[in-house]
Design an enzyme around this catalytic site. Structure first.
Site, PDB file in Angstrom:
ATOM      1  N   PHE A 122     -14.113  53.745   2.614  1.00 22.17           N
ATOM      2  CA  PHE A 122     -14.237  54.959   2.074  1.00 22.17           C
ATOM      3  C   PHE A 122     -13.017  54.921   1.018  1.00 22.17           C
ATOM      4  O   PHE A 122     -11.949  54.810   1.102  1.00 22.17           O
ATOM      5  CB  PHE A 122     -13.833  56.074   3.144  1.00 22.17           C
ATOM      6  CG  PHE A 122     -13.538  57.528   2.739  1.00 22.17           C
ATOM      7  CD1 PHE A 122     -14.743  58.402   2.445  1.00 22.17           C
ATOM      8  CD2 PHE A 122     -12.549  58.208   2.527  1.00 22.17           C
ATOM      9  CE1 PHE A 122     -14.438  59.544   2.164  1.00 22.17           C
ATOM     10  CE2 PHE A 122     -12.208  59.359   1.996  1.00 22.17           C
ATOM     11  CZ  PHE A 122     -13.316  60.247   2.085  1.00 22.17           C
ATOM     12  N   GLU A 126      -6.753  56.945  -5.379  1.00 22.67           N
ATOM     13  CA  GLU A 126      -6.647  56.094  -6.506  1.00 22.67           C
ATOM     14  C   GLU A 126      -5.048  55.891  -6.729  1.00 22.67           C
ATOM     15  O   GLU A 126      -4.095  56.530  -6.358  1.00 22.67           O
ATOM     16  CB  GLU A 126      -7.316  56.644  -7.598  1.00 22.67           C
ATOM     17  CG  GLU A 126      -8.839  56.766  -7.363  1.00 22.67           C
ATOM     18  CD  GLU A 126      -9.652  57.521  -8.554  1.00 22.67           C
ATOM     19  OE1 GLU A 126      -8.651  58.049  -9.540  1.00 22.67           O
ATOM     20  OE2 GLU A 126     -10.596  57.925  -8.374  1.00 22.67           O
ATOM     21  N   GLU A 364      -5.325  60.228   5.594  1.00 23.96           N
ATOM     22  CA  GLU A 364      -6.476  61.262   5.848  1.00 23.96           C
ATOM     23  C   GLU A 364      -5.819  62.981   5.882  1.00 23.96           C
ATOM     24  O   GLU A 364      -5.754  63.578   6.584  1.00 23.96           O
ATOM     25  CB  GLU A 364      -6.985  61.112   7.162  1.00 23.96           C
ATOM     26  CG  GLU A 364      -7.752  59.940   7.369  1.00 23.96           C
ATOM     27  CD  GLU A 364      -9.046  59.804   8.431  1.00 23.96           C
ATOM     28  OE1 GLU A 364      -9.545  60.828   8.753  1.00 23.96           O
ATOM     29  OE2 GLU A 364      -9.221  58.710   8.729  1.00 23.96           O
TER      30      GLU A 364
HETATM   31  C1  LIG Z   1      -2.585  51.981   5.549  1.00 21.17           C
HETATM   32  C2  LIG Z   1      -3.410  53.233   4.718  1.00 21.17           C
HETATM   33  C3  LIG Z   1      -4.653  53.116   4.889  1.00 21.17           C
HETATM   34  C4  LIG Z   1      -5.423  54.069   4.059  1.00 21.17           C
HETATM   35  N1  LIG Z   1      -6.630  54.068   4.136  1.00 21.17           N
HETATM   36  C5  LIG Z   1      -7.513  54.845   3.155  1.00 21.17           C
HETATM   37  C6  LIG Z   1      -8.773  54.726   3.047  1.00 21.17           C
HETATM   38  O1  LIG Z   1      -9.421  54.108   3.574  1.00 21.17           O
HETATM   39  N2  LIG Z   1      -9.579  55.676   2.180  1.00 21.17           N
HETATM   40  C7  LIG Z   1      -8.602  56.276   1.189  1.00 21.17           C
HETATM   41  O2  LIG Z   1      -9.463  56.971   0.053  1.00 21.17           O
HETATM   42  N3  LIG Z   1      -7.310  56.413   1.418  1.00 21.17           N
HETATM   43  C8  LIG Z   1      -6.770  55.551   2.209  1.00 21.17           C
HETATM   44  N4  LIG Z   1      -5.399  56.018   2.083  1.00 21.17           N
HETATM   45  C9  LIG Z   1      -4.747  56.673   1.309  1.00 21.17           C
HETATM   46  C10 LIG Z   1      -3.819  57.897   1.776  1.00 21.17           C
HETATM   47  O3  LIG Z   1      -5.048  58.726   2.479  1.00 21.17           O
HETATM   48  C11 LIG Z   1      -3.039  58.546   0.942  1.00 21.17           C
HETATM   49  O4  LIG Z   1      -2.024  57.418   0.787  1.00 21.17           O
HETATM   50  C12 LIG Z   1      -2.510  59.842   1.339  1.00 21.17           C
HETATM   51  O5  LIG Z   1      -3.664  60.699   1.137  1.00 21.17           O
HETATM   52  C13 LIG Z   1      -1.208  60.331   0.552  1.00 21.17           C
HETATM   53  O6  LIG Z   1      -1.711  60.220  -0.886  1.00 21.17           O
HETATM   54  P1  LIG Z   1      -0.357  59.383  -1.756  1.00 21.17           P
HETATM   55  O7  LIG Z   1       0.017  58.288  -1.067  1.00 21.17           O
HETATM   56  O8  LIG Z   1      -0.918  59.073  -3.088  1.00 21.17           O
HETATM   57  O9  LIG Z   1       0.957  60.283  -1.777  1.00 21.17           O
HETATM   58  P2  LIG Z   1       1.224  61.457  -2.831  1.00 21.17           P
HETATM   59  O10 LIG Z   1      -0.155  62.328  -2.766  1.00 21.17           O
HETATM   60  O11 LIG Z   1       1.624  60.912  -4.017  1.00 21.17           O
HETATM   61  O12 LIG Z   1       2.330  62.159  -1.758  1.00 21.17           O
HETATM   62  C14 LIG Z   1       3.725  61.738  -1.767  1.00 21.17           C
HETATM   63  C15 LIG Z   1       4.338  62.708  -1.135  1.00 21.17           C
HETATM   64  O13 LIG Z   1       4.098  64.174  -1.572  1.00 21.17           O
HETATM   65  C16 LIG Z   1       3.804  65.168  -0.802  1.00 21.17           C
HETATM   66  N5  LIG Z   1       2.947  66.244  -1.534  1.00 21.17           N
HETATM   67  C17 LIG Z   1       1.895  66.145  -2.438  1.00 21.17           C
HETATM   68  N6  LIG Z   1       1.407  67.192  -2.668  1.00 21.17           N
HETATM   69  C18 LIG Z   1       2.111  68.150  -2.309  1.00 21.17           C
HETATM   70  C19 LIG Z   1       2.168  69.371  -2.368  1.00 21.17           C
HETATM   71  N7  LIG Z   1       1.041  69.921  -3.039  1.00 21.17           N
HETATM   72  N8  LIG Z   1       3.025  70.208  -1.683  1.00 21.17           N
HETATM   73  C20 LIG Z   1       3.976  69.460  -0.686  1.00 21.17           C
HETATM   74  N9  LIG Z   1       4.093  68.268  -0.751  1.00 21.17           N
HETATM   75  C21 LIG Z   1       3.155  67.374  -1.288  1.00 21.17           C
HETATM   76  C22 LIG Z   1       2.928  64.144   0.163  1.00 21.17           C
HETATM   77  O14 LIG Z   1       2.891  65.083   1.395  1.00 21.17           O
HETATM   78  C23 LIG Z   1       3.773  63.165   0.219  1.00 21.17           C
HETATM   79  O15 LIG Z   1       5.030  63.532   1.210  1.00 21.17           O
HETATM   80  C24 LIG Z   1      -4.564  54.969   3.101  1.00 21.17           C
HETATM   81  C25 LIG Z   1      -3.188  54.733   2.977  1.00 21.17           C
HETATM   82  C26 LIG Z   1      -2.481  53.843   3.700  1.00 21.17           C
HETATM   83  C27 LIG Z   1      -1.143  53.872   3.614  1.00 21.17           C
END
Ligand SMILES: Cc1cc2nc3c(=O)[nH]c(=O)nc-3n(C[C@H](O)[C@H](O)[C@H](O)COP(=O)(O)OP(=O)(O)OC[C@H]3O[C@@H](n4cnc5c(N)ncnc54)[C@H](O)[C@@H]3O)c2cc1C
Length: 383
Positions: A122, A126, A364
């Site tokens: 999935f 990005e 997720e």
């Molecule tokens: C091992 C692993 C497997 C994964 N597998 C998949 C996959 O199969 N497919 C896929 O699409 N993705 C996948 N992901 C991605 C994952 O879903 C994202 O890392 C996650 O959604 C968080 O996004 P980000 O890392 O960009 O963090 P960011 O969105 O940059 O967040 C950084 C911090 O800011 C906080 N934050 C962001 N916005 C707000 C807000 N509005 N208010 C308050 N706090 C906020 C967050 O909670 C977090 O603490 C995976 C990630 C990992 C580490």
């Protein structure tokens, strides 16, 4: 909803024995080698574990949500890497097609996901698009009977094994948010698709993620999930709603395993002339863990039953994910504490689980995103 208690009990009994006798004994090896043995992958295929949630007419077991969370709790009792292997086929990697795919897409892909012949991944996240997932930058531009996809997807679970990717891409660049996003089913072998190096992760060794890069990838127009543009973000959100209950259930299962390990250790370890389980401060940690796990389990079961009744569960799924994933973090922390210095040594499973469960609060939808979903729904309902 449990359709046939006898059949479900048989499945759970078989799984429980498989987890205990086959998977737990190879946990340390999987962590050491960062790989699940091929023989285990094959056994999981034969047991039908890749098709738990795929509808029966497409070769899966078609589990209801209540049945699925009970199975996920059993799988939680061993390293999350095993669950992750089958997780995308049963969830985010196939659900887009199950929910919104055309009949042709269902017939083409679902039987192969169910058998484990094909691994589905999935692709939503990005490099610049995480929690704000509606701002997807990857593009899919219509060109005759095809679309041309360009963009990079990050941290994609099971990408190194994947045969297909569900890719969220912007088909309408004039629309900035969710409405401009469409979902595509993209076969991994197409020209222009490349994979980044495997990410070096904190935990869950044996489960792999990496970047997936789309460089002028030409896909036929019938790769558009459901055949309609602009629905992709909504498909992704439906997929994640179900996934949140699944992850909550896995968290409950891991918490139960950790309690079991910590309880056993506390009965075997003697200090001050008695097993440490007789010390009330240790008992407090055991009791708090038990009570919180019970609370989490009750939440997941209630939400799963509600979903099976066809009622909306966006709030309940977010509440469950928020509580259960934070809860298992606390339980893992206490399990390490109960083990004393041994809890910091990798010979004991709690050291590994402590790192493994950290992920549940991040993917997720992070805990903060669950809080936002819950509060937004509260305000909406009150208006
Ligand atoms: C091992 C692993 C497997 C994964 N597998 C998949 C996959 O199969 N497919 C896929 O699409 N993705 C996948 N992901 C991605 C994952 O879903 C994202 O890392 C996650 O959604 C968080 O996004 P980000 O890392 O960009 O963090 P960011 O969105 O940059 O967040 C950084 C911090 O800011 C906080 N934050 C962001 N916005 C707000 C807000 N509005 N208010 C308050 N706090 C906020 C967050 O909670 C977090 O603490 C995976 C990630 C990992 C580490």
């Amino acid at each position: 909803m449990i359709r046939d208690p006898e059949t479900l009990n048989q499945l759970i009994d078989t799984l429980s024995r498989y987890v205990r006798d086959r998977l737990v004994p190879v946990e340390a090896q999987v962590a050491e080698e960062d790989a699940i043995p091929d023989a285990v992958v094959e056994e999981m295929r034969e047991m039908g574990l890749f098709g738990l949630t795929i509808p029966e007419e497409y070769g899966g077991l078609g589990l209801t949500m209540e049945e699925e969370v009970l199975v996920a709790m059993e799988l939680g009792k061993t390293s999350p890497a095993f669950r992750s292997l089958i997780g995308t086929n049963n969830g985010i990697g196939s659900a887009g097609i199950v929910f919104d795919g055309t009949e042709e897409q269902k017939q083409k892909y679902l039987p192969k996901y169910a058998s484990g012949e094909l691994i589905g991944s999935f692709c939503l996240t990005e490099p610049d698009v995480g929690s704000d997932s509606a701002s997807v930058k990857t593009t899919a531009v219509r060109d005759g009977d095809d679309y041309i996809i360009n963009g990079t997807k990050r941290f994609i679970t099971n990408a190194p094994r994947a045969g297909t990717f569900t890719v969220m891409a912007r088909t309408d660049s004039s629309v900035k948010g969710a409405k401009g996003v469409s979902a595509f089913i993209v076969e991994a072998g197409l020209d222009g698709i490349s994979l980044g190096a495997k990410d070096k992760k904190m935990g869950q060794a044996g489960s792999h993620t990496c970047d997936v890069i789309f460089d002028n990838v030409r896909v036929p127009a019938d790769s558009l999930i459901g055949g309609v543009e602009g629905k992709g973000f909504y498909t992704a959100m439906k997929v994640l709603d179900r996934g949140r209950l699944h992850i909550s259930a896995v968290s409950v299962g891991v918490a139960e395993r950790l309690i079991d390990d910590a309880l056993q250790f506390s009965m075997d370890r003697t200090q001050f002339g008695q097993p440490i389980c007789e010390h009330q401060l240790i008992q407090a940690m055991l009791a708090d863990s038990k009570a919180e796990t019970f609370a989490g389990k009750s939440m997941v079961m209630e939400a799963a039953r509600k979903r099976d009744r066809g009622e909306p569960v966006s709030t309940e799924a977010a509440c469950s994910k928020l509580f259960c994933t934070e809860m298992v973090g606390r339980v893992a922390d206490r399990a390490v504490q109960i083990h004393g210095g041994a809890g910091y040594i990798s010979e004991y499973a709690v050291e590994r689980f402590y790192r493994d469960v950290r992920l549940f609060r991040l993917y997720e939808g992070t805990s903060q995103i669950q809080q936002i979903v819950i509060a937004r729904n509260m305000v909406k309902e009150k208006q």
